[in-house]
Design a protein around this motif. Structure first.
Motif, PDB file in Angstrom:
ATOM      1  N   THR A  48      13.569  19.713   5.600  1.00 60.38           N
ATOM      2  CA  THR A  48      12.773  20.565   4.727  1.00 60.38           C
ATOM      3  C   THR A  48      13.142  20.350   3.266  1.00 60.38           C
ATOM      4  N   ALA A  49      14.417  20.157   2.987  1.00 60.22           N
ATOM      5  CA  ALA A  49      14.836  19.895   1.608  1.00 60.22           C
ATOM      6  C   ALA A  49      14.223  18.593   1.093  1.00 60.22           C
ATOM      7  N   VAL A  50      14.154  17.579   1.960  1.00 58.03           N
ATOM      8  CA  VAL A  50      13.513  16.312   1.576  1.00 58.03           C
ATOM      9  C   VAL A  50      12.042  16.536   1.271  1.00 58.03           C
ATOM     10  N   TYR A  51      11.343  17.255   2.128  1.00 57.14           N
ATOM     11  CA  TYR A  51       9.911  17.481   1.927  1.00 57.14           C
ATOM     12  C   TYR A  51       9.651  18.333   0.674  1.00 57.14           C
ATOM     13  N   ARG A  52      10.554  19.283   0.402  1.00 48.89           N
ATOM     14  CA  ARG A  52      10.397  20.095  -0.804  1.00 48.89           C
ATOM     15  C   ARG A  52      10.497  19.238  -2.056  1.00 48.89           C
ATOM     16  N   ASP A  53      11.485  18.346  -2.091  1.00 47.01           N
ATOM     17  CA  ASP A  53      11.637  17.476  -3.255  1.00 47.01           C
ATOM     18  C   ASP A  53      10.425  16.551  -3.408  1.00 47.01           C
ATOM     19  N   ARG A  54       9.883  16.104  -2.295  1.00 44.57           N
ATOM     20  CA  ARG A  54       8.713  15.227  -2.361  1.00 44.57           C
ATOM     21  C   ARG A  54       7.473  15.993  -2.805  1.00 44.57           C
ATOM     22  N   ARG A  55       7.337  17.233  -2.342  1.00 50.29           N
ATOM     23  CA  ARG A  55       6.241  18.044  -2.872  1.00 50.29           C
ATOM     24  C   ARG A  55       6.350  18.175  -4.382  1.00 50.29           C
ATOM     25  N   ASP A  56       7.543  18.485  -4.839  1.00 53.20           N
ATOM     26  CA  ASP A  56       7.729  18.672  -6.274  1.00 53.20           C
ATOM     27  C   ASP A  56       7.392  17.396  -7.039  1.00 53.20           C
ATOM     28  N   ALA A  57       7.793  16.245  -6.493  1.00 52.42           N
ATOM     29  CA  ALA A  57       7.499  14.974  -7.164  1.00 52.42           C
ATOM     30  C   ALA A  57       6.006  14.717  -7.224  1.00 52.42           C
ATOM     31  N   LEU A  58       5.295  15.006  -6.136  1.00 51.48           N
ATOM     32  CA  LEU A  58       3.851  14.781  -6.132  1.00 51.48           C
ATOM     33  C   LEU A  58       3.145  15.754  -7.063  1.00 51.48           C
ATOM     34  N   MET A  59       3.545  17.025  -7.044  1.00 49.97           N
ATOM     35  CA  MET A  59       2.917  18.005  -7.934  1.00 49.97           C
ATOM     36  C   MET A  59       3.093  17.599  -9.402  1.00 49.97           C
ATOM     37  N   ALA A  60       4.298  17.166  -9.751  1.00 48.01           N
ATOM     38  CA  ALA A  60       4.564  16.762 -11.135  1.00 48.01           C
ATOM     39  C   ALA A  60       3.742  15.535 -11.512  1.00 48.01           C
ATOM     40  N   ALA A  61       3.605  14.596 -10.576  1.00 52.45           N
ATOM     41  CA  ALA A  61       2.842  13.380 -10.871  1.00 52.45           C
ATOM     42  C   ALA A  61       1.352  13.677 -10.994  1.00 52.45           C
ATOM     43  N   LEU A  62       0.840  14.571 -10.165  1.00 55.32           N
ATOM     44  CA  LEU A  62      -0.570  14.954 -10.298  1.00 55.32           C
ATOM     45  C   LEU A  62      -0.810  15.604 -11.659  1.00 55.32           C
ATOM     46  N   GLU A  63       0.116  16.463 -12.059  1.00 56.86           N
ATOM     47  CA  GLU A  63      -0.007  17.122 -13.362  1.00 56.86           C
ATOM     48  C   GLU A  63       0.020  16.098 -14.495  1.00 56.86           C
ATOM     49  N   ARG A  64       0.812  15.063 -14.339  1.00 58.54           N
ATOM     50  CA  ARG A  64       0.981  14.071 -15.387  1.00 58.54           C
ATOM     51  C   ARG A  64      -0.197  13.090 -15.461  1.00 58.54           C
ATOM     52  N   HIS A  65      -0.764  12.736 -14.329  1.00 60.42           N
ATOM     53  CA  HIS A  65      -1.700  11.610 -14.301  1.00 60.42           C
ATOM     54  C   HIS A  65      -3.168  11.968 -14.057  1.00 60.42           C
ATOM     55  N   MET A  66      -3.446  13.016 -13.317  1.00 58.77           N
ATOM     56  CA  MET A  66      -4.838  13.259 -12.932  1.00 58.77           C
ATOM     57  C   MET A  66      -5.663  13.711 -14.120  1.00 58.77           C
ATOM     58  N   MET A  77       0.839  -1.190   0.000  1.00 62.49           N
ATOM     59  CA  MET A  77       0.000   0.000   0.000  1.00 62.49           C
ATOM     60  C   MET A  77       0.879   1.246   0.000  1.00 62.49           C
ATOM     61  N   ILE A  78       0.550   2.208  -0.845  1.00 64.26           N
ATOM     62  CA  ILE A  78       1.208   3.509  -0.823  1.00 64.26           C
ATOM     63  C   ILE A  78       0.326   4.451  -0.025  1.00 64.26           C
ATOM     64  N   SER A  79       0.875   5.030   1.033  1.00 61.80           N
ATOM     65  CA  SER A  79       0.078   5.898   1.898  1.00 61.80           C
ATOM     66  C   SER A  79       0.309   7.364   1.561  1.00 61.80           C
ATOM     67  N   LEU A  80      -0.739   8.001   1.081  1.00 62.76           N
ATOM     68  CA  LEU A  80      -0.775   9.453   0.933  1.00 62.76           C
ATOM     69  C   LEU A  80      -1.684  10.034   2.009  1.00 62.76           C
ATOM     70  N   ALA A  81      -1.850   9.289   3.095  1.00 57.86           N
ATOM     71  CA  ALA A  81      -2.838   9.629   4.120  1.00 57.86           C
ATOM     72  C   ALA A  81      -2.208  10.369   5.302  1.00 57.86           C
ATOM     73  N   GLY A  82      -1.401   9.690   6.098  1.00 57.22           N
ATOM     74  CA  GLY A  82      -0.924  10.272   7.342  1.00 57.22           C
ATOM     75  C   GLY A  82       0.196  11.266   7.138  1.00 57.22           C
ATOM     76  N   GLY A  83       0.117  12.378   7.876  1.00 55.95           N
ATOM     77  CA  GLY A  83       1.155  13.393   7.800  1.00 55.95           C
ATOM     78  C   GLY A  83       2.282  13.115   8.775  1.00 55.95           C
ATOM     79  N   SER A  84       2.979  12.014   8.576  1.00 56.34           N
ATOM     80  CA  SER A  84       4.082  11.645   9.463  1.00 56.34           C
ATOM     81  C   SER A  84       5.381  12.255   8.957  1.00 56.34           C
ATOM     82  N   PRO A  85       6.213  12.770   9.868  1.00 57.89           N
ATOM     83  CA  PRO A  85       7.535  13.219   9.419  1.00 57.89           C
ATOM     84  C   PRO A  85       8.389  12.019   9.044  1.00 57.89           C
ATOM     85  N   ASP A  86       9.339  12.238   8.165  1.00 58.15           N
ATOM     86  CA  ASP A  86      10.281  11.182   7.804  1.00 58.15           C
ATOM     87  C   ASP A  86      11.457  11.259   8.765  1.00 58.15           C
TER      88      ASP A  86
END
Length: 410
Positions: free
Chosen positions: A309-327, A37-46
């Protein structure tokens, strides 16, 4: 002859017991743990970015240096060293608060519960953003307060909507004990209240005699600060410390497991919060306080925040790009400048019934947007968290979610 076992007696619950409902986040927690399962649910810190050997050394040092003192009862306000560490964290955000204003709590959630217990009578109406933090809704409902939610956009709470909501609630005869807000990188929206709007919200509440409760767990996680740990926006508390209560937490900048947060408030209110803390837990965890204190005083904690914060920024960018590509066409989403979350609004006509089941069948899970509304509305939205999963899994999660949306589209 074996006697019949006694029939279990069902407790007689208080009327307010019916107001406690399963959290929209916790209700999918077990599902999120399923293999594959891929979780986009809980806002847990890494926590992978934590220097775990260093933290382990801090933990050993707590017990070695403080001995049984670390395991004994301590002052209810909080340990003096922990309070000074909290003040250092607040200074990093441009906020100065004297030690007499700080109350240590078992996480900021406890601080909000204490404030609500003190200020909101049953039937009062708390103001909050639309949408707002699901844990806050649980507290308000459980303590028998009503909630009126104020419209927001990408720049946060709309001042005109706040004024309209205040007038409507007061016309109904309900008292407003406070405005609850997450103005910086909000949960769930990811929105950040603009500077001019911050001034306006503070002024409106001062004029109307309404206390502000500012929840700021994400303020340091600003993606556009070029490595600076300061919040991207000046806090509401810094603008009006006599009419704003500040809730802070180590959960997002260190560890949620230590369960250490704080309340910064006017002195008289802070003292009353301490009485509620004493009634609830006596005091926050002493080992947790000491560990949080040493994290601030004995490590380069600001560097850790920058790395995270740098990790979370890169992950935001990855999710934004994927939403743009797939939704599918017609889907929109917020573009957070920090924090953990975005809210996705589905195309018109997408049936919300069955979407979570379809997503789970596609091996991805999220939190429905209706969980963040007191009236259960906004069924056409979903909250996605990008803080925990690595970039490639975020991209795949977005693809699976898009697949689930298309499977239900007319």
């Amino acid at each position: 002859m074996t006697p019949d076992a006694p029939t279990p007696r069902r407790p007689t619950y208080a009327a307010r017991a019916e107001r406690f409902h399963p959290s929209g986040v916790r209700s999918v927690f077990d599902i999120a743990m399923q293999p594959g399962m891929i979780s986009l649910a809980g806002g847990s810190p890494d926590l992978a970015a934590l220097p775990r050997d260093v933290v382990a050394g801090l933990a050993v040092g707590v017990l070695r240096d403080r001995e049984v003192d670390a395991l004994q009862y301590q002052p209810a306000q909080g340990l003096a060293g922990t309070i000074e560490a909290i003040r250092e964290v607040m200074r990093a955000e441009g906020v100065e608060a004297g030690p007499e204003r700080i109350q240590v709590t078992a996480g900021s959630q406890m601080g909000l519960q204490a404030i609500t217990t003190l200020l909101a009578d049953p039937g009062d109406t708390v103001l909050a953003e639309a949408p707002t933090y699901v844990g806050a809704l649980s507290i308000f409902g459980g303590l028998e307060a009503e909630v009126a939610q104020v419209d927001i956009d990408e720049d946060g709470m709309i001042p005109a909507a706040l004024e309209e909501t205040i007038a409507r609630v007061r016309a109904s005869g309900s008292r407003i004990p406070f405005l609850y807000t997450v103005p910086t990188f909000g949960n769930p929206s990811g929105a950040t209240l603009g500077e001019e709007r911050r001034d306006a919200v503070v002024e409106i509440c001062r004029r109307e005699g309404i206390l502000i409760v500012e929840d700021n767990p994400y303020g340091m996680l600003a993606f556009d600060d070029a490595g600076d740990t300061r919040s991207a926006r000046t806090t509401l508390y810094a603008r009006d410390p006599e009419n704003v209560v500040y809730l802070g937490s180590f959960s997002k900048i260190f560890s949620p497991g230590v369960r250490v947060g704080w309340v910064a408030a006017p002195v008289e209110l802070r003292a009353r919060v301490q009485l509620v803390v004493e009634a609830m837990t006596i005091h926050a965890s002493v080992p947790g306080q000491l560990l949080a204190e040493r994290f601030v005083t004995q490590t380069d904690w600001r560097a850790h925040v920058r790395r995270s914060t740098a990790v979370y920024r890169d992950r935001r960018d990855a999710l934004m790009a994927a939403l743009e590509r797939h939704m599918p066409a017609g889907t929109t989403w917020t573009h957070p400048r920090g924090g953990f979350f975005t809210v996705v609004t589905l195309p018109d006509g997408t049936p919300s019934d069955g979407l979570l089941d379809a997503a789970i069948a596609a091996r991805v899970v999220y939190v429905p947007g209706s969980a963040f509304m007191a009236d259960g509305s906004r069924e056409d939205t979903v909250r996605l968290a990008f803080s925990f999963e690595p970039e490639e899994r975020l991209a795949e999660g977005a693809r699976r979610l898009a697949e689930a949306v298309r499977s239900l589209s007319p």
